[in-house]
Design a protein around this motif. Structure first.
Motif, PDB file in Angstrom:
ATOM      1  N   LYS A 237      -8.149  -3.106   3.756  1.00 39.02           N
ATOM      2  CA  LYS A 237      -6.870  -3.417   3.148  1.00 39.02           C
ATOM      3  C   LYS A 237      -5.800  -3.493   4.242  1.00 39.02           C
TER       4      LYS A 237
ATOM      5  N   LYS B 288      -1.650  -4.179   4.737  1.00 38.24           N
ATOM      6  CA  LYS B 288      -0.334  -4.286   4.132  1.00 38.24           C
ATOM      7  C   LYS B 288       0.596  -4.979   5.117  1.00 38.24           C
TER       8      LYS B 288
ATOM      9  N   GLU C  40       1.954  -7.948  -2.140  1.00 40.12           N
ATOM     10  CA  GLU C  40       0.589  -7.542  -2.437  1.00 40.12           C
ATOM     11  C   GLU C  40      -0.161  -7.218  -1.151  1.00 40.12           C
ATOM     12  N   THR C  41      -1.140  -6.358  -1.274  1.00 40.71           N
ATOM     13  CA  THR C  41      -1.978  -5.960  -0.150  1.00 40.71           C
ATOM     14  C   THR C  41      -3.196  -6.872  -0.086  1.00 40.71           C
TER      15      THR C  41
END
Length: 1292
Positions: free
Chosen positions: A858, A860, A866-867
């Motif tokens: 993930k 950021k 949104e990730t």
């Protein structure tokens, strides 16, 4: 060609013909068919022709233009003869005796040792000596002799015909002429061969043409004397030195012109280089050049003997700076055809009538038919040689098509000339221009073929990675390079590259290097194809790159974009785009020849020549220093051969000061060795000559002590044994993967996790293979045009994942040096993930898949809500640590304005990838994390830069980029340029000169802060100071006591000032209202000597010595000279008298110093520890500012009254002042200090009016020891070795 022997224009002149007894027998049996006769050497004339001792009837010889080495003798036995000439058979015009001898005598003739008199007759008459009944036209041909060391000697042969004369009874003689018998007249052929060390083919042919005019009208008894006088005259002619000075002399009825060599590495070009272009098409020219580069057995074939040598010599010029290493015999007589059976490579030539015989008996020959313009092979199954690489081939063909090689088209607009010498000069000028164009075209071809060689060299370990070089070639070109890389000719070329030889190849390669290529030299990152190379566009995106680069870098060329300065690549420029400015040609006319066999007249001739050279030198202006150097060379040369050795040494000393590029090291060494005891004693009493003698001896010893590996070349090989740390470092550097020592040490730790600290050879091989496979995969990445449009031109894809499911769809994650993006599957598309500078968080989680949890990554981004998530599975951990390292590197680069942090982070990330692929175990990720240098740095120390520093700092550059570890920046100098004007036109962009350790000077283009070239080497010692004197001179003071002078335009260092006896520590410039010398330079050395120089002549005007402790800098202020020593600052008159002296401040109660002043002498007092380090003087306020090497303050007082109390400016956290400069109304002070508890380099910006510190700047991890200003817009600071970088600061 060696330049250690004082040889003149001609080495020898040899007359070859039929012997007299053979002609007598032929006349007696003239009713038979005329046979071929065996030619013999009849006369040999070689210097010395006169001597001082011979003029007084004593043995010995004078130092005429003779060879120093011992010669062998040509012993000519003459038969018993009757002294009455009427009883002799005449020897025609071929063997006339100068004197008639009685009984058996021996004539000892001195012959140069490298002339083979046994083979010479065959070469003078390659078809044999024929007697004919008709007089044929004179014919010329050309010879080349090569000794076992590869040194070449050149010859020009003229064959001329004279009828054989005899009395009716075979013995008649009337009035010195022989009467002819009945029957047809018979003609014999005689050859005169003039031999020279230098390839002056046209000049020697012209000389022989003048000789023939005399021989046709001379009596037989005068023949030998005429030839001897002719040879003696030519032996008096000096050879012009390399450069723009040519020599002209009169040999009636022609004016003979000797062109000089372009530089020491090239032979003189005195032949018509366009001859091969008249015989062959461009494709055939390339085939011949290819066969030479591949060291084939090459045979030139022609029905004209003259063409063989001339055309072969042209091809030797075409491959320069590569040199043919094998036998070179352009002419083979019929008896020498067996030479073609030799198993080695060679380049030879034979007559066309022998071609069928040669082709039938010898295989694998490359036959070059000059008359027919074709290239063929003697083997029926020959498949041809590989073609020249496509890009170089196309460029060469275009260039050749634009050549104008027909002289008639050039002169058709002109009227008929009436003066033969004017017509010859006109043709010579046209030929010189054409030869220059042809040499530039062929050099461009060689550069295009071998341009990328230096990318695969490791200079520290002298390794050439040939395998990687071949992999980077186009598939169609690889066979060409495979054959060339194994040749001796390429090996010699490679040795010169590893020795960093600055020859014509290097100069053109640097001059025509594209902006993309120059940008790559600034980045120590693995090679990958960028977007521009992927797209293969025909436009020049490098220009767009320059504009984008200028957005992030301070650009001094804002008024003129860089795309107007230079084209992007050699293949896209016109021929005019690579032209260097032509220096005007100057000619020196020699005096009229004296009677050449009289010692007195010869000495007077030398004296006249020396006098004329002196007059020519006196007429030169300061801007003609290059021409002045050539005159010094010639006058020293002539003085040497005239026996005036001390005068010769004086000229060579001046030459060394004016232009070291043409300094004849071997010649001067021979001159020094030839000095008699009294001459050496006189020379030692003259300081400048004593320095020259000492330098000659020191240089000779240095050559002997040169390391053995100076000439070695190694190919990279994978190790076969376990590698300790030091061996591992060497192998990695040899492989070209990475140079930085600290990075290699971290890689060693990664590859040895959990085991002994040594790398298994299989692990190394596996790691190296993975690394190269990754490079190859990057080459195969094919991005669609729609994707390329989103990327910068210089971006490269360095990592591509497998196809994975992501939050933006299915595709492959691609990593460049700037961003991450998704290359979507199906219809390829581009989806931006994030730029590294926009990342806020990187973490690993798990995503549900059926009953399993799959690792996902993930990311950021600050620009997206949104990730981004990607199910990378087994690749997840690797991608996570790579992205974190890139993120941390980008943050560091942005904070510190240093793009190298990003480049280092990229290298670390790619090494992680290779380590994981190599180890393939559970500990692989842990091992790879050892390389996460910036990610760990982010956690261990704050990444934030102080606000003031961040606002003022614009950029950082690394002058040690091509080194294995940082080097200290000792001196910085900015020189303004003429913006928007090409450097080849004499202007160019401004430059930043950076002096590193061991005599290296790195040069940056200050319009873009890109490294212009790796380095200019000036000596081998530390450099202390630099001074921009004018557009042609940049002075550099060195610890070896020499002042080196660089030409900022040509980037060459060819002048030296050697009058100092200790290290040069300071330089200053003064403009005076003096019509004879308006510009004066001052230099000082550590022991206290100050020298005043006339800049225009580089002569010493005055020198004096000051009593002080280590004199380290000086400045000129209001007509006074101010000198800074460790123990005092002195105000000095121009005559060297000390007016005032400020001693080191005393220790006051607070630990701050107070000064003492005395007039004319030093005041003895109790001084504080430490020393002065720098000072400044201000015209506006009449103030003197000084700093001490161990003090935390600046001292300020008034120049008018140094007894008054002075101001103290405290510098917080400062441990010593090292340097300072004035910029506008500010003083920038470079110090060593502390920041956040660590030793750092600090810069203090002080207001000169309020005497307050305005800014404290911290951007170096080691002390700041060099400062300079760029037009008061930027200040540049250089740090010591632990940091080794240059920071660029904005001036407000």
């Amino acid at each position: 060609m060696a330049d250690n022997i004082p040889s003149g224009f001609v080495e020898a002149c040899v007359v070859v013909g039929a012997a007299g007894d053979k002609l007598k027998q032929l006349l007696q049996a003239r009713d038979k068919d005329l046979p071929l006769l065996d030619p013999e050497v009849l006369q040999v004339h070689a210097p010395p022709f006169v001597s001082k001792e011979s003029s007084s009837d004593s043995p010995g010889h004078a130092p005429a233009f003779s060879r120093i080495q011992k010669r062998r003798s040509f012993m000519k036995k003459k038969r018993d003869r009757v002294t009455t000439p009427s009883r002799e058979l005449a020897k025609g015009d071929g063997e006339p005796p100068a004197t008639t001898v009685v009984a058996s005598t021996t004539e000892d003739v001195s012959v140069p040792k490298d002339i083979d008199l046994i083979a010479l007759p065959q070469l003078c008459f390659p078809e044999g000596l024929k007697i004919s009944e008709e007089c044929k036209e004179d014919s010329y041909h050309f010879l080349v002799f090569t000794d076992v060391f590869g040194n070449r000697t050149h010859g020009v042969v003229v064959q001329y015909h004279r009828h054989i004369q005899a009395s009716q009874d075979g013995h008649g003689h009337q009035n010195g002429h022989w009467t002819s018998p009945k029957g047809p007249r018979l003609y014999t052929t005689y050859a005169i061969c003039v031999i020279s060390k230098y390839p002056y083919y046209n000049a020697l042919r012209d000389c022989l043409s003048c000789l023939l005019i005399q021989l046709r009208t001379c009596r037989m008894v005068d023949f030998e004397e005429r030839v001897k006088e002719f040879t003696a005259k030519l032996a008096l002619v000096p050879i012009p030195p390399p450069g723009q000075l040519h020599v002209v002399f009169s040999l009636r009825p022609l004016q003979i012109f000797l062109p000089s060599r372009e530089d020491k590495e090239r032979p003189a070009v005195d032949l018509d280089l366009h001859l091969p272009f008249l015989c062959f098409r461009p494709q055939q020219l390339l085939e011949i050049i290819t066969s030479i580069l591949m060291e084939q057995r090459v045979v030139f074939v022609s029905s004209d003997w003259a063409r063989l040598t001339l055309v072969a010599e042209c091809f030797m010029r075409f491959i320069h700076p590569l040199h043919w290493q094998h036998p070179f015999v352009p002419i083979l007589s019929h008896q020498m055809l067996d030479f073609l059976m030799a198993p080695t490579s060679y380049l030879m030539g034979c007559h066309a009538q022998h071609i069928e015989e040669v082709a039938a008996e010898t295989d694998d020959l490359i036959l070059i038919h000059i008359d027919e313009g074709i290239v063929s092979s003697s083997s029926a199954d020959h498949h041809g040689l590989p073609e020249t690489p496509w890009a170089a081939r196309e460029c060469f063909t275009r260039r050749v098509e634009g050549l104008q090689i027909h002289y008639d088209l050039e002169v058709c607009r002109l009227g008929a000339g009436t003066d033969v010498n004017d017509l010859r000069a006109q043709r010579r000028q046209w030929q010189h221009t054409l030869n220059t164009e042809i040499q530039r075209i062929t050099l461009e071809l060689i550069v295009n073929i071998f341009r990328d060689v230096h990318d695969h060299l490791n200079y520290e370990h002298r390794v050439f990675n040939s395998e990687e070089f071949l992999k980077c070639r186009e598939p169609a070109d690889q066979m060409f390079y495979k054959k060339v890389l194994d040749t001796h000719i390429f090996h010699s070329f490679l040795r010169d590259r590893l020795n960093k030889k600055m020859d014509s190849f290097s100069r053109m390669e640097l001059k025509t290097r594209s902006d993309i290529h120059k940008l790559r030299t600034m980045m120590d990152v693995p090679r990958r194809p960028n977007m521009q190379e992927m797209a293969r566009k025909c436009t020049t995106p490098e220009n767009r790159l320059s504009r984008k680069l200028g957005m992030s870098l301070p650009n001094l060329a804002e008024r003129a974009p860089m795309d107007s300065v230079r084209k992007t690549s050699l293949k896209k420029v016109t021929l005019n785009g690579v032209k260097a400015p032509q220096k005007p040609i100057k000619t020196f006319r020699l005096p009229e020849f004296p009677p050449p066999l009289s010692y007195v007249y010869v000495q007077n001739y030398y004296s006249d020549m020396i006098s004329q050279l002196g007059k020519a030198m006196s007429c030169l202006g300061p801007e003609d220093s290059s021409l002045l150097a050539r005159y010094h060379y010639m006058r020293g040369f002539v003085s040497y051969v005239a026996g005036k050795r001390l005068d010769a040494l004086g000229d060579f000393q001046n030459l060394h000061k004016t232009d070291t590029d043409i300094f004849p090291v071997e010649l001067v060494r021979a001159l020094v060795d030839s000095l008699a005891a009294d001459e050496r004693s006189q020379a030692e009493r003259r300081p400048e000559l004593a320095r020259l003698i000492s330098r000659s001896k020191r240089d000779h010893e240095g050559e002997r002590a040169r390391p053995d590996n100076f000439a070695t070349i190694k190919k990279f090989q994978l190790p076969r044994t376990h590698l300790q740390r030091d061996d591992f470092v060497r192998r990695i550097q040899e492989s070209g993967i990475v140079k930085d020592l600290n990075t290699i040490h971290r890689l060693f730790d990664a590859l040895t996790v959990g085991q002994q600290k040594q790398v298994d050879p299989e692990v190394f091989r596996f790691f190296y293979t993975i690394w190269k496979e990754t490079e190859a995969e990057a080459q195969d990445v094919d991005l669609p045009t729609a994707v390329l449009e989103h990327l910068e031109t210089n971006e490269c894809v360095y990592k591509l994942s497998s196809s994975v499911k992501t939050s933006h769809g299915v595709g492959k994650i691609a990593m460049t040096q700037r961003r991450l993006f998704l290359l979507t599957d199906g219809r390829p598309g581009y989806v931006e993930i994030t730029k590294f500078r926009d990342i806020e968080e990187v973490r690993i989680s798990s995503a549900p898949f059926l009953l399993l949890r799959i690792p996902s990554l993930k990311i950021k981004s600050s620009l997206r809500k949104e990730t981004f998530e990607a199910n990378l599975k087994s690749e997840c951990d690797l991608w996570a640590i790579m992205i974190k390292e890139m993120w941390a590197g980008r943050k560091m680069a942005d904070e510190h304005k240093d793009p190298q942090y990003m480049q280092q982070a990229l290298t670390n990330a790619l090494l992680m990838d290779a380590v994981v692929g190599c180890l393939q175990s559970q500990k692989a990720i842990y091992a790879a994390s050892k390389l996460a240098y910036f990610d760990k740095m982010k956690l261990e120390v704050p990444m934030m830069v102080p606000k003031t520093t961040a606002e003022t700092l614009k950029h950082k550059i690394n002058p040690s980029l091509d080194q294995t570890s940082p080097h200290a920046v000792d001196v910085l100098l900015y020189t303004p340029g003429q913006l928007g004007v090409s450097g080849m036109d004499g202007g160019g962009n401004p430059k930043l000169w950076c002096a590193l350790s061991d005599g290296k000077v790195v040069v940056f283009d200050a319009a873009s802060w890109s490294m212009q070239q790796n380095s200019v080497q000036v000596g081998s010692s530390q450099l202390n100071c630099m001074l921009g004197v004018n557009q042609q001179q940049l002075w550099i003071g060195s610890q070896d006591s020499v002042i080196y002078i660089i030409n900022p335009r040509s980037m060459s260092c060819n002048k030296q000032l050697t009058e100092h006896r200790s290290e040069v520590t300071g330089l200053a410039l003064e403009e005076r209202a003096d019509k004879y010398s308006q510009l004066v330079a001052y230099s000082c050395s550590a022991e206290g000597t100050v020298i005043v120089w006339d800049v225009s002549t580089l002569q010493v005007r005055k020198h004096f010595r000051l009593s002080c402790d280590r004199l380290q800098s000086l400045q000129v202020h209001n007509g006074w000279l101010w000198c800074c020593a460790c123990d005092s600052i002195l105000e000095v008159r121009r005559n060297g008298a000390v007016q005032r002296r400020v001693s080191l401040p005393q220790q006051n109660p607070r630990g701050s110093p107070s000064s003492t002043i005395s007039h004319g002498s030093s005041l003895s007092s109790s001084l504080s520890r430490g020393s002065f380090s720098c000072f400044l003087l201000f015209d506006e306020t009449e103030q003197l500012w000084s700093g001490c090497a161990d003090a935390d303050e600046l001292c300020v007082w008034h120049c008018r009254d140094l007894t008054k109390p002075f101001h103290r400016i405290q510098l917080q956290d400062c441990a010593g002042v090292l340097c300072m400069i004035k910029v506008k109304n500010q003083i920038w002070v470079g110090c060593r200090g502390r920041s956040m508890g660590q030793a750092r380099g600090k810069i203090y910006v002080v207001d000169t009016e309020r005497h307050l510190v305005e800014k404290e700047l911290v951007a170096h991890s080691d002390r700041v020891q060099a400062l300079c200003s760029a037009e008061d817009r930027y200040v540049l600071s250089g740090a010591a070795r632990e940091d080794g970088k240059i920071a660029i600061w904005k001036v407000e």
